[in-house]
Design a protein around this motif. Structure first.
Motif, mmCIF file in Angstrom:
data_model
loop_
_atom_site.group_PDB
_atom_site.id
_atom_site.type_symbol
_atom_site.label_atom_id
_atom_site.label_comp_id
_atom_site.label_asym_id
_atom_site.label_seq_id
_atom_site.Cartn_x
_atom_site.Cartn_y
_atom_site.Cartn_z
ATOM 1 N N GLN A 268 15.075 16.351 49.746
ATOM 2 C CA GLN A 268 14.788 17.652 50.343
ATOM 3 C C GLN A 268 15.999 18.206 51.090
ATOM 4 O OE1 GLN A 268 11.281 16.991 52.742
ATOM 5 N NE2 GLN A 268 10.219 16.018 51.045
ATOM 6 N N VAL A 269 16.646 17.354 51.866
ATOM 7 C CA VAL A 269 17.786 17.800 52.660
ATOM 8 C C VAL A 269 18.942 18.207 51.759
ATOM 9 C CG1 VAL A 269 19.558 17.038 54.305
ATOM 10 C CG2 VAL A 269 17.141 16.498 54.714
ATOM 11 N N LEU A 270 19.225 17.418 50.733
ATOM 12 C CA LEU A 270 20.332 17.744 49.839
ATOM 13 C C LEU A 270 20.068 19.030 49.065
ATOM 14 C CD1 LEU A 270 23.064 17.038 48.664
ATOM 15 C CD2 LEU A 270 21.894 15.620 46.958
ATOM 16 N N SER A 271 18.849 19.209 48.573
ATOM 17 C CA SER A 271 18.553 20.419 47.803
ATOM 18 C C SER A 271 18.657 21.668 48.678
ATOM 19 C CB SER A 271 17.171 20.333 47.163
ATOM 20 O OG SER A 271 16.139 20.290 48.132
ATOM 21 N N ARG A 272 18.246 21.572 49.945
ATOM 22 C CA ARG A 272 18.396 22.722 50.844
ATOM 23 C C ARG A 272 19.866 23.021 51.091
ATOM 24 N NH1 ARG A 272 13.766 20.634 53.948
ATOM 25 N NH2 ARG A 272 15.221 19.700 55.444
ATOM 26 N N ALA A 273 20.652 21.982 51.322
ATOM 27 C CA ALA A 273 22.080 22.180 51.569
ATOM 28 C C ALA A 273 22.752 22.828 50.364
ATOM 29 C CB ALA A 273 22.748 20.846 51.899
ATOM 30 N N VAL A 274 22.404 22.375 49.166
ATOM 31 C CA VAL A 274 22.970 22.947 47.949
ATOM 32 C C VAL A 274 22.564 24.418 47.816
ATOM 33 C CG1 VAL A 274 22.835 22.905 45.424
ATOM 34 C CG2 VAL A 274 23.212 20.785 46.700
ATOM 35 N N LEU A 275 21.288 24.717 48.033
ATOM 36 C CA LEU A 275 20.814 26.093 47.925
ATOM 37 C C LEU A 275 21.539 26.992 48.918
ATOM 38 C CD1 LEU A 275 18.880 28.288 46.891
ATOM 39 C CD2 LEU A 275 17.206 27.483 48.577
ATOM 40 N N TRP A 276 21.621 26.563 50.175
ATOM 41 C CA TRP A 276 22.256 27.403 51.197
ATOM 42 C C TRP A 276 23.733 27.613 50.898
ATOM 43 C CZ3 TRP A 276 19.723 24.298 55.785
ATOM 44 C CH2 TRP A 276 18.358 24.619 55.832
ATOM 45 N N HIS A 277 24.405 26.561 50.422
ATOM 46 C CA HIS A 277 25.812 26.732 50.066
ATOM 47 C C HIS A 277 25.954 27.708 48.897
ATOM 48 C CE1 HIS A 277 30.053 25.651 49.487
ATOM 49 N NE2 HIS A 277 29.773 25.737 48.193
ATOM 50 N N ALA A 278 25.095 27.570 47.886
ATOM 51 C CA ALA A 278 25.177 28.431 46.713
ATOM 52 C C ALA A 278 24.865 29.889 47.061
ATOM 53 C CB ALA A 278 24.224 27.936 45.629
ATOM 54 N N GLN A 279 24.092 30.107 48.107
ATOM 55 C CA GLN A 279 23.756 31.466 48.544
ATOM 56 C C GLN A 279 24.749 32.010 49.568
ATOM 57 O OE1 GLN A 279 19.674 30.605 49.907
ATOM 58 N NE2 GLN A 279 18.933 31.969 48.292
ATOM 59 N N ASP A 280 25.815 31.285 49.836
ATOM 60 C CA ASP A 280 26.823 31.707 50.822
ATOM 61 C C ASP A 280 26.212 31.887 52.209
ATOM 62 O OD1 ASP A 280 29.117 32.007 48.958
ATOM 63 O OD2 ASP A 280 27.850 33.568 48.093
ATOM 64 N N ARG A 281 25.315 30.979 52.571
ATOM 65 C CA ARG A 281 24.681 31.036 53.887
ATOM 66 C C ARG A 281 25.380 30.166 54.932
ATOM 67 N NH1 ARG A 281 19.806 33.450 54.197
ATOM 68 N NH2 ARG A 281 18.802 34.031 52.236
ATOM 69 N N VAL A 282 26.349 29.358 54.504
ATOM 70 C CA VAL A 282 26.973 28.379 55.391
ATOM 71 C C VAL A 282 28.412 28.789 55.686
ATOM 72 C CG1 VAL A 282 27.458 25.946 55.781
ATOM 73 C CG2 VAL A 282 25.563 26.617 54.272
ATOM 74 N N ILE A 283 28.735 28.931 56.962
ATOM 75 C CA ILE A 283 30.099 29.230 57.386
ATOM 76 C C ILE A 283 30.624 28.038 58.170
ATOM 77 C CG2 ILE A 283 31.602 30.814 58.639
ATOM 78 C CD1 ILE A 283 29.423 32.932 58.416
ATOM 79 N N ARG A 284 31.726 27.475 57.710
ATOM 80 C CA ARG A 284 32.334 26.351 58.411
ATOM 81 C C ARG A 284 33.194 26.863 59.553
ATOM 82 N NH1 ARG A 284 34.342 22.148 53.769
ATOM 83 N NH2 ARG A 284 35.208 21.133 55.627
ATOM 84 N N HIS A 285 33.059 26.196 60.703
ATOM 85 C CA HIS A 285 33.835 26.572 61.888
ATOM 86 C C HIS A 285 34.215 25.288 62.602
ATOM 87 C CE1 HIS A 285 35.340 28.809 65.262
ATOM 88 N NE2 HIS A 285 34.442 28.309 66.091
ATOM 89 N N GLY A 286 35.467 24.868 62.429
ATOM 90 C CA GLY A 286 35.868 23.590 62.995
ATOM 91 C C GLY A 286 35.072 22.487 62.332
ATOM 92 N N ASN A 287 34.476 21.612 63.147
ATOM 93 C CA ASN A 287 33.708 20.510 62.591
ATOM 94 C C ASN A 287 32.208 20.749 62.678
ATOM 95 O OD1 ASN A 287 33.899 17.977 61.241
ATOM 96 N ND2 ASN A 287 33.099 16.965 63.076
ATOM 97 N N HIS A 288 31.811 22.027 62.693
ATOM 98 C CA HIS A 288 30.388 22.325 62.603
ATOM 99 C C HIS A 288 30.178 23.542 61.712
ATOM 100 C CE1 HIS A 288 31.367 25.016 66.006
ATOM 101 N NE2 HIS A 288 30.322 25.720 65.607
ATOM 102 N N THR A 289 28.930 23.918 61.540
ATOM 103 C CA THR A 289 28.612 25.026 60.636
ATOM 104 C C THR A 289 27.685 26.014 61.327
ATOM 105 O OG1 THR A 289 26.674 23.910 59.719
ATOM 106 C CG2 THR A 289 28.783 23.578 58.570
ATOM 107 N N ILE A 290 27.754 27.249 60.853
ATOM 108 C CA ILE A 290 26.764 28.272 61.169
ATOM 109 C C ILE A 290 25.997 28.503 59.882
ATOM 110 C CG2 ILE A 290 26.421 30.727 61.686
ATOM 111 C CD1 ILE A 290 29.298 28.699 63.142
ATOM 112 N N VAL A 291 24.690 28.334 59.911
ATOM 113 C CA VAL A 291 23.864 28.470 58.708
ATOM 114 C C VAL A 291 22.893 29.626 58.921
ATOM 115 C CG1 VAL A 291 22.272 27.340 57.116
ATOM 116 C CG2 VAL A 291 24.037 25.980 58.278
ATOM 117 N N PHE A 292 23.065 30.693 58.154
ATOM 118 C CA PHE A 292 22.189 31.863 58.267
ATOM 119 C C PHE A 292 21.039 31.771 57.260
ATOM 120 C CE2 PHE A 292 26.113 34.038 59.951
ATOM 121 C CZ PHE A 292 25.629 34.209 61.228
#
Length: 292
Positions: A268-292
């Motif tokens: 479940q966690v991996l599929s959500r991460a893949v979906l959010w990345h594919a939708q350009d919802r994840v912005i990397r900032h230093g060593n953390h992320t902003i996920v919209f």
């Protein structure tokens, strides 16, 4: 054959803007989209300090004949944001990202991603699966996905096998997913690959490192198990986190039951991460992320 993904949106663009916060960013971006005949359909923003802190924005807008208009929109963005420290990217949301999967013997995350892709749940194409074992070869090919076997080089020096994997991936993928790929990727490999890499692991780290983490967790009497998905960096298992989840367990759960339930959370966690990345919802900032 994979079903069409409802997440692929014709004539929709996703604009990501981030940098130092200041007055007028929202107005400037909204005006730019309007003068380029776009209609905003989703807007998310976050500032960690309104007086010059870090600012992050994700905007999805509809624009008829987007593909033809994109060069002019990009030129307008460059002019509008010139002289500021604001970085931006814009993507056509009708174009699926190319996702390669690296796997080993454990196939629960691999097969889950292939199944979700076939259903149209993930807005990606899967040009290949690469594994250091052949156990999942027939299953992968049954989904119509090419399978490549690249055995891991014996010993600590994995440069030969990594070179073979790079030949397969270079220029052919937009990001890579480690679906329980049980090999450590070198810094040299990550630098040459030049695309994001997403990993999944149990959330016991660093408490129960090494082999048999669920047995160690059972012996310790844990009450929660879970999983973490993150971007891969040179620091092992310490890259920016995309998603996490947990479930409660009890003293009565066996090691095999802990592992089974843990595998569910990992999927479940991996599929959500893949979906959010594919939708350009994840912005990397230093060593953390902003996920919209």
């Amino acid at each position: 054959m994979a079903a069409h993904s409802p997440h692929l949106l014709p004539d929709h663009a996703c604009l990501i803007v981030h940098g130092s916060d200041r007055p007028g960013i929202v107005a400037a971006v909204s005006a730019l989209i309007t003068r380029n005949q776009g209609n905003i359909v989703a807007f998310d923003q976050y500032s960690d300090d309104p007086t010059g802190g870090a600012y992050f924005q994700r905007v999805v807008f509809h624009r008829p004949d987007l593909a033809a208009a994109l060069p002019a929109i990009e030129a307008d963005l460059a002019r509008t944001l010139e002289g500021s420290d604001l970085a931006w990217t814009i993507t056509d949301q009708s174009v699926p990202k190319r996702m390669a999967i690296l796997a080993s013997k454990q196939d629960h995350c691999l097969l889950d991603l292939l199944w979700r892709h076939r259903r149209g749940d993930l807005p990606v194409t899967i040009p290949m699966v690469v594994s250091n074992h052949t156990t999942a070869a027939e299953d992968v090919r049954s989904f119509g996905v090419p399978f490549f076997h690249v055995p891991s080089t014996p010993g600590p020096d994995k440069s030969a096998s990594e070179a073979e994997i790079l030949k397969l991936l270079a220029g052919n993928v937009d990001f890579v997913v480690l679906a329980r790929y049980m090999q450590i990727l070198s810094s040299d490999f990550l630098q040459k690959l030049e695309v994001p890499v997403i990993n999944i692991h149990h959330s016991f780290l660093p408490a129960f490192i090494g082999a048999e983490p669920y047995k160690k967790a059972k012996d310790r009497g844990v009450k929660l198990i879970g999983a973490t998905s993150h971007y891969v960096t040179d620091d092992l298992d310490e890259g920016p986190i995309i998603d996490q989840d947990t479930i409660r367990v009890t003293h009565a759960d066996s090691v095999s039951e802990l592992a089974r339930r843990g595998a569910d959370v990992e999927r479940q966690v991996l599929s959500r991460a893949v979906l959010w990345h594919a939708q350009d919802r994840v912005i990397r900032h230093g060593n953390h992320t902003i996920v919209f």
